[in-house]
Structure formats: structure tokens, C-alpha cells
Design a protein around this motif. Structure first.
Motif, PDB file in Angstrom:
ATOM      1  N   UNK A   8       0.823  -1.205   0.000  1.00 18.59           N
ATOM      2  CA  UNK A   8       0.000   0.000   0.000  1.00 18.59           C
ATOM      3  C   UNK A   8       0.862   1.261   0.000  1.00 18.59           C
ATOM      4  N   UNK A   9       1.944   1.259   0.762  1.00 17.91           N
ATOM      5  CA  UNK A   9       2.835   2.418   0.761  1.00 17.91           C
ATOM      6  C   UNK A   9       3.502   2.591  -0.603  1.00 17.91           C
ATOM      7  N   UNK A  10       3.886   1.506  -1.226  1.00 15.22           N
ATOM      8  CA  UNK A  10       4.465   1.574  -2.571  1.00 15.22           C
ATOM      9  C   UNK A  10       3.480   2.116  -3.582  1.00 15.22           C
ATOM     10  N   UNK A  11       2.228   1.713  -3.457  1.00 17.52           N
ATOM     11  CA  UNK A  11       1.182   2.196  -4.350  1.00 17.52           C
ATOM     12  C   UNK A  11       0.973   3.694  -4.166  1.00 17.52           C
ATOM     13  N   UNK A  12       0.856   4.130  -2.933  1.00 14.44           N
ATOM     14  CA  UNK A  12       0.657   5.547  -2.639  1.00 14.44           C
ATOM     15  C   UNK A  12       1.863   6.355  -3.127  1.00 14.44           C
ATOM     16  N   UNK A  13       3.055   5.830  -2.893  1.00 16.05           N
ATOM     17  CA  UNK A  13       4.273   6.515  -3.301  1.00 16.05           C
ATOM     18  C   UNK A  13       4.345   6.677  -4.817  1.00 16.05           C
ATOM     19  N   UNK A  14       3.807   5.703  -5.561  1.00 19.51           N
ATOM     20  CA  UNK A  14       3.861   5.780  -7.019  1.00 19.51           C
ATOM     21  C   UNK A  14       3.063   6.965  -7.561  1.00 19.51           C
ATOM     22  N   UNK A  15       2.156   7.511  -6.750  1.00 17.59           N
ATOM     23  CA  UNK A  15       1.388   8.687  -7.141  1.00 17.59           C
ATOM     24  C   UNK A  15       1.962   9.969  -6.559  1.00 17.59           C
ATOM     25  N   UNK A  16       3.050   9.852  -5.807  1.00 12.19           N
ATOM     26  CA  UNK A  16       3.666  11.024  -5.219  1.00 12.19           C
ATOM     27  C   UNK A  16       2.863  11.612  -4.080  1.00 12.19           C
ATOM     28  N   UNK A  17       1.930  10.845  -3.543  1.00  8.01           N
ATOM     29  CA  UNK A  17       1.121  11.322  -2.427  1.00  8.01           C
ATOM     30  C   UNK A  17       2.023  11.479  -1.219  1.00  8.01           C
ATOM     31  N   UNK A  18       1.898  12.602  -0.562  1.00  9.05           N
ATOM     32  CA  UNK A  18       2.705  12.857   0.617  1.00  9.05           C
ATOM     33  C   UNK A  18       4.050  13.459   0.291  1.00  9.05           C
ATOM     34  N   UNK A  19       4.346  13.582  -0.999  1.00  9.97           N
ATOM     35  CA  UNK A  19       5.615  14.194  -1.388  1.00  9.97           C
ATOM     36  C   UNK A  19       5.524  15.698  -1.219  1.00  9.97           C
ATOM     37  N   UNK A  20       6.635  16.299  -0.914  1.00  4.38           N
ATOM     38  CA  UNK A  20       6.702  17.746  -0.733  1.00  4.38           C
ATOM     39  C   UNK A  20       6.452  18.422  -2.076  1.00  4.38           C
ATOM     40  N   UNK A  21       5.636  19.458  -2.090  1.00  8.74           N
ATOM     41  CA  UNK A  21       5.395  20.214  -3.314  1.00  8.74           C
ATOM     42  C   UNK A  21       6.662  20.963  -3.693  1.00  8.74           C
ATOM     43  N   UNK A  22       7.002  21.026  -4.974  1.00  7.81           N
ATOM     44  CA  UNK A  22       8.209  21.726  -5.379  1.00  7.81           C
ATOM     45  C   UNK A  22       8.066  23.231  -5.133  1.00  7.81           C
ATOM     46  N   UNK A  23       9.168  23.848  -4.768  1.00  5.32           N
ATOM     47  CA  UNK A  23       9.154  25.299  -4.577  1.00  5.32           C
ATOM     48  C   UNK A  23       9.229  25.956  -5.949  1.00  5.32           C
TER      49      UNK A  23
END
Length: 98
Positions: A76-91
Motif C-alpha cells: 500500500x505504501x508503494x502504491x501511494x508513493x507511485x502517485x507522489x502522495x505525501x511528497x513535498x510540493x516543489x518550490x
């Protein structure tokens, strides 16, 4: 990861995993909670084992199933990560729009 999602696609298998969250259960105990044949339940158990979501342990004539929660969490974490969920928005600087 695709085997995990194949296993999770069926409501019976999801219910088996929910039941196993409370602790290990025998194949007979699990099967008794569903209105399906034993061969059908065996097929569900096989899919769950193939996805590595459960561990089967022989205990005399019984098979005891244990949930492998870490495998489910990783998928589930790998799946979520594949969508960039929780990733910091670029400045703005990182995007080159300064």
C-alpha cells in the motif's frame, strides 16, 4: 504489488484479512464464517498465500493462517508513493519559475 491488489480485489479475501487482524485462525474457523464451499475458500487462501499476505502453518490436521501485515503495508505504501502522495510540493525555485 499486482498480486497483492489481485488478492485485495475480492471482498471475501478482504474479509479474511480483516478476521486475521485479530489473530491467527484455522482454515476451518475462517471457512465457517463464509457461505461458500471449502474448495472455494481453499482457492481464496491460495491467492492470499501467492500474494504473500498470509502465512500458513500446519498444526496437526489443521492449517493455521497468520496475517503478514508488513507485506500489505509495504504494498500500500508503494502504491501511494507511485502517485507522489505525501511528497513535498516543489518550490518555485525548483520548478524554475523564479
Amino acid at each position: 504489488m499486482s498480486q497483492v491488489f489481485k488478492a485485495l480485489s475480492d471482498p471475501t479475501r478482504r474479509r479474511v484479512l480483516q478476521l486475521l487482524r485479530k489473530g491467527p485462525l484455522s482454515a476451518g474457523e475462517l471457512s465457517a464464517r463464509f457461505d461458500v464451499s471449502k474448495p472455494t475458500m481453499s482457492a481464496h487462501f491460495a491467492v492470499l498465500k501467492e500474494a504473500d499476505l498470509v502465512h500458513a502453518e500446519k498444526a496437526g490436521k489443521s492449517v493455521i493462517y497468520h496475517l503478514k501485515l508488513s507485506v500489505l503495508e509495504e504494498a500500500l505504501l508503494g502504491f501511494v508513493d507511485s502517485f507522489g502522495v505525501g511528497a513535498k510540493a516543489p518550490t518555485a525555485k525548483e520548478e524554475g519559475t523564479t
